[in-house]
Design an enzyme around this catalytic site. Structure first.
Site, short mmCIF file in Angstrom:
data_model
loop_
_atom_site.label_atom_id
_atom_site.label_comp_id
_atom_site.label_asym_id
_atom_site.label_seq_id
_atom_site.Cartn_x
_atom_site.Cartn_y
_atom_site.Cartn_z
N GLY A 116 0.84 -1.21 0.00
CA GLY A 116 0.00 0.00 0.00
C GLY A 116 0.87 1.25 0.00
O GLY A 116 0.57 2.24 -0.67
N TRP A 142 2.40 1.69 -3.43
CA TRP A 142 1.38 2.13 -4.38
C TRP A 142 1.36 3.65 -4.46
O TRP A 142 1.11 4.24 -5.51
CB TRP A 142 0.00 1.60 -3.95
CG TRP A 142 -1.13 2.06 -4.84
CD1 TRP A 142 -1.57 1.44 -5.98
CD2 TRP A 142 -1.95 3.23 -4.68
NE1 TRP A 142 -2.61 2.15 -6.51
CE2 TRP A 142 -2.87 3.25 -5.74
CE3 TRP A 142 -2.00 4.25 -3.73
CZ2 TRP A 142 -3.82 4.24 -5.88
CZ3 TRP A 142 -2.94 5.25 -3.87
CH2 TRP A 142 -3.85 5.25 -4.93
N HIS A 143 1.64 4.29 -3.30
CA HIS A 143 1.54 5.75 -3.28
C HIS A 143 2.68 6.43 -4.03
O HIS A 143 2.53 7.57 -4.48
CB HIS A 143 1.51 6.25 -1.83
CG HIS A 143 0.18 6.08 -1.19
ND1 HIS A 143 -0.20 4.89 -0.61
CD2 HIS A 143 -0.88 6.92 -1.06
CE1 HIS A 143 -1.44 5.02 -0.15
NE2 HIS A 143 -1.87 6.23 -0.41
N GLY A 144 3.82 5.78 -4.15
CA GLY A 144 4.91 6.43 -4.86
C GLY A 144 6.13 5.55 -4.96
O GLY A 144 6.34 4.66 -4.13
N PHE A 204 0.08 9.85 -7.78
CA PHE A 204 0.11 8.46 -7.34
C PHE A 204 -0.59 7.60 -8.38
O PHE A 204 -0.51 6.46 -8.43
CB PHE A 204 -0.56 8.29 -5.98
CG PHE A 204 0.03 9.20 -4.93
CD1 PHE A 204 1.39 9.49 -4.94
CD2 PHE A 204 -0.74 9.76 -3.95
CE1 PHE A 204 1.95 10.33 -3.99
CE2 PHE A 204 -0.20 10.59 -2.98
CZ PHE A 204 1.14 10.88 -3.01
#
Lengths: 488, 341
Positions: free
Chosen positions: A321, A324-326, A488
């Protein structure tokens, strides 16, 4: 195209007009689809090809996955879909990151490897629409829902402009049935939608961009050592900015869809009033956390394979997770910290459960949902502690490097004497006022929604609040700034 | 249970909002204020897109703030029948802009580079921030942003309240002048009316500003503060050689494509000019620049019509003198170059 731009005002007005003309439902859906492509192409027209590719591949693969009886072929089809979707995401989002880490590894091992620096542009919203299409093909593989019958409906499901670039991440059963029968907003939906759209843009433009962004940027971009007050003001400003920016987008997206007669899932539920981290993830980016739960945590085994595996699965989910953001290790650490806090919370819940002999569900309810009057103060303090810990995790989320994060954490907890002050008094006052009001608002509204609250106010009270938001939006003059979550 | 919102809530909200906007606009206009444009990357990118016109149709200007005040674009356009594309950026070194144009193979036109020595010959990366922001915005500008600007330009041209520096929420809060902690740098606070920017990016002092000695003295005080703020000595020796070599390289690229470059030294006066002359003696900086690049140069002191123009706050011309300066500059360019103006 961003919601907070003049282009969108014109675009949306045209869409509302077209959607309310006496045209057939199919023509209206084609209008919506074309508008969604225009909405997306307004960033970078060539990237629309990726969107088409993803749509076409997943439509046909999804249908084949559902109808195919041969297990080997079904596995092969799933692999095709996963490689197609995740491959595209990996190339565009993580290509440079993987290469940098590979080069670093080579150098550590003594190989002098210096490849040319790739120049990869990240297509807007690729993480969001990839997750949208992925959940469709996985559902088809598991036969959890029926394949979408028409290419038009499937294209619209993937591309529908309110959710396309920054969510909420929709599942097929949430949106596809809404395309099957004619939809037109009722007068009430239109009013609710316009109120949510105004609120979302107010959160983004007036609060995130106007009141908090400059302070967060100044502190996280500071080159000199910071004092404690400046460091805390910057971190609190970012905690507010990221919420108002992202929740603002989601609120506006839900409002826009509602104005057209469509209902999108809720994405935020006053997350800074969360009591504990599991509660936080039930309130923050709800559609992502539920996606990760259903398509990653549960397939990994969830909590069905014993305590140890539960903890490992939890951590894997949070690390992915985070990534996933960066494409940066700081995001992985951010996810890891959330995983760690979830571990601690789970361990405390387990030990308490043992002590009180409560069932698992009872424990969750006791800690997060039902708040007896006598426990309000205790829960409020727990919520404040959760917010404090979440703020610490934001340091890693916002810092470009671990060095930067470490300098800021030092300034927050062990400031060096004699550091030059950075922020103006007005910047500190803005952060203090906005963050205090945000926390009060989250706490008092933690069990309700904006529309329910607005419905209970006197009509003129709603009008005053609505007008206040509109005035603040045009006074802010911060139009067209991109949303943080687009990257993102 | 959710209760329904009545339509009258929306109607009253709209009525209140429109009333507030109209009252605010009328109030600002009653103070004698006029609409002007925010001089940000959006407006710069709009001008940047205009540099590809043939050289007999347009001349591009880069520099710092002085050329934005001193070039009167209506005067230039009426006298030369060609367009003036203003790309100068306030408080910056134009070297990044020069490099950007030099590296653009499509740019083959006439370029005038205004020299403010303390900025042009500086190595401070801070002075490249706003040019790079403009260049990045221009290169990454999306169709949606370009379309938004098309709407925005009509609103900014007609509404005083869209002046972001002074009448946005942040502008209003900043001008509450809440005292800061000792040592906080709050930025340069130029008074209202000092810089009003037009769609063409020409900047001018307002009549109210010019009539107000307090405001003029405040700007003079800001120049004094800026001079003390950066005690870095002027660049000399090898560092200066590197700067000159880089400028020559850029100039040569433009000339190789058929374009032309002229350097300009716009007026400054009083202690400002005295300080500049001492810190950056003409022979060591301006003359070397002209010799190294092989370009023509127009130094205001060399032309009687321009030599004695006085800058109210020592660094920029007032609008009426900008007309005088522009006419004199055109005459000087005709004399120095083969440009058909």
């Amino acid at each position: 195209m961003v919601f907070n731009s003049y282009t969108f005002v014109v675009f949306f007005a045209v869409m509302l007009l077209l959607h309310n003309l006496p045209l057939s439902w199919k023509v209206k859906k084609i209008n919506l689809l074309l508008a969604s492509y225009i909405f997306y192409a307004a960033w970078n027209p060539p990237f629309i090809l990726l969107l088409w590719l993803s749509t076409v591949v997943d439509f046909f693969v999804g249908r084949a996955l559902y109808t195919q009886q041969n297990k080997v072929k079904r596995h092969a089809l799933l692999v095709v879909s996963l490689i197609g979707n995740l491959g595209m995401l990996c190339f565009f989002k993580y290509g440079t990151f993987f290469l940098e880490n590979f080069v670093a590894l080579c150098n550590v091992l003594g190989f002098d490897y210096h490849p040319a620096q790739p120049s990869i542009i990240l297509p807007a919203g690729i993480s969001f629409y990839t997750f949208t299409t992925l959940c469709y093909t996985i559902d088809m593989y598991k036969r959890e829902s029926k394949p979408v019958k028409s290419m038009l409906d499937f294209s619209l499901f993937v591309t529908f402009f309110p959710h396309l670039v920054a969510g909420p991440i929709v599942r097929p059963p949430q949106l596809v049935p809404q395309f099957e029968t004619e939809r037109k907003a009722t007068k009430q939906q239109l009013l609710d939608g316009l109120l949510l759209l105004t609120l979302g843009i107010f959160m983004k433009v007036a609060l995130a961009d106007n009141m908090l962004a400059a302070t967060a940027d100044a502190v996280f971009g500071a080159h000199a050592p910071l004092g404690s007050l400046d460091a805390w003001a910057g971190v609190l400003a970012f905690s507010g900015q990221i919420f108002f920016d992202f929740a603002g987008y989601s609120t506006a997206a839900i409002g826009v869809a509602l104005c057209l007669g469509f209902v999108l899932p809720q994405n935020f539920a006053y997350p800074y009033a969360a009591i504990g981290f599991s509660d936080f993830w039930r309130r923050w980016h709800i559609t992502l956390s539920s996606w990760l739960r259903d398509y990653l945590y549960i397939p990994l085994g969830g909590n069905r394979k014993g305590h140890f595996r539960t903890y490992i699965n939890l951590m894997i989910t949070m690390l992915i997770g985070g990534l996933w953001h960066g494409a940066n290790w700081t995001f992985v650490v951010w996810g890891g910290l959330h995983g760690l806090f979830l571990w601690i919370e789970k361990a405390m819940q387990d030990s308490r459960r043992k002590a009180t002999n409560l069932s698992s569900d009872d424990a969750v309810v006791a800690t997060a949902s039902v708040i007896p009057g006598v426990k309000i103060k205790e829960n409020f303090l727990k919520a404040l502690l959760t917010f404090f810990l979440v703020c610490i995790t934001w340091v890693f989320f916002r810092s470009a490097t671990f060095g930067g994060a470490w300098v800021l954490l030092n300034a927050m907890f062990a400031p060096r004497p004699g550091t030059a002050p950075l922020l103006t008094s007005i910047a500190i006052v803005k952060v203090a006022v906005v963050i205090t009001l945000m926390l009060v608002c989250h706490w008092t509204m933690r069990k309700t929604t904006v529309l329910k609250t607005a419905g209970k106010l006197p009509w003129w009270g709603v009008a005053l609040a609505w007008s206040f938001m509109l005035v603040m939006i045009f006074l802010s003059q911060e139009s067209s700034k991109s949303f943080i979550y687009f990257q993102f | 249970m959710k209760l329904n919102l009545p339509v009258k809530s929306l109607l009253l909200a709209l009525a209140l909002t429109v009333s507030a906007a109209v009252c605010w606009e009328l109030f600002l206009r009653s103070k004698g204020l006029k609409p002007n444009f925010d001089d940000g990357p959006e407006l710069w990118a709009n001008s940047r897109a205009m540099v590809y016109q043939p050289s007999n149709k347009a001349t591009v200007f880069i520099g710092s703030s002085r050329i934005k005040y001193d070039l009167d674009i209506p005067t230039w356009e009426s006298a030369t029948k060609t367009q003036a594309v203003q790309l100068a950026m306030v408080g910056s070194s134009p070297r990044a802009l020069l490099t950007n144009l030099a590296n653009d193979p499509e740019f083959k036109g006439r370029l005038v580079v205004d020299i403010t020595e303390v900025l042009f010959f500086s190595q401070s990366p801070r002075l490249a921030i706003s040019p790079m922001a403009g260049i990045n915005y221009y290169t990454k500008r999306t169709p949606a942003q370009a379309a938004s600007f098309a709407v925005d330009k009509y609103l900014e041209a007609n509404l005083v309240m869209l002046n972001q520096d002074f009448y946005s929420l942040n502008g209003l809060l900043t001008h509450l002048y809440v005292p800061n902690r000792m040592g906080v740098y709050a930025g340069l606070d130029f008074p209202v009316g000092f810089g009003e920017t037009a769609y063409s990016r020409q900047t001018a002092m307002s009549a109210a500003f010019l009539a107000d000695t307090n405001r003029i003295n405040k700007v003079r005080g800001i120049w004094g503060f800026v001079a003390k703020m950066d005690p870095t000595p002027p660049v000399t020796g090898k560092a200066l050689d590197v700067i000159l070599a880089s400028v020559k390289q850029d100039v040569d690229k433009i000339k190789a494509r058929g374009g032309d470059v002229v350097f300009l030294r716009t007026p400054s006066s009083g202690p400002f000019f005295m300080g500049e002359s001492m810190g950056y003696p003409r022979a060591k900086y301006w003359d070397r620049l002209i010799v190294t690049t092989g370009c023509k140069g127009v130094f205001f002191k060399d032309y009687p019509a321009l030599a004695n123009l006085v800058c109210p706050e020592f660094s920029h011309l007032k609008p009426s003198d900008a007309v005088v300066y522009t006419n004199g500059m055109i005459a000087a360019l005709k004399q120095q170059t083969d440009w058909k103006l």
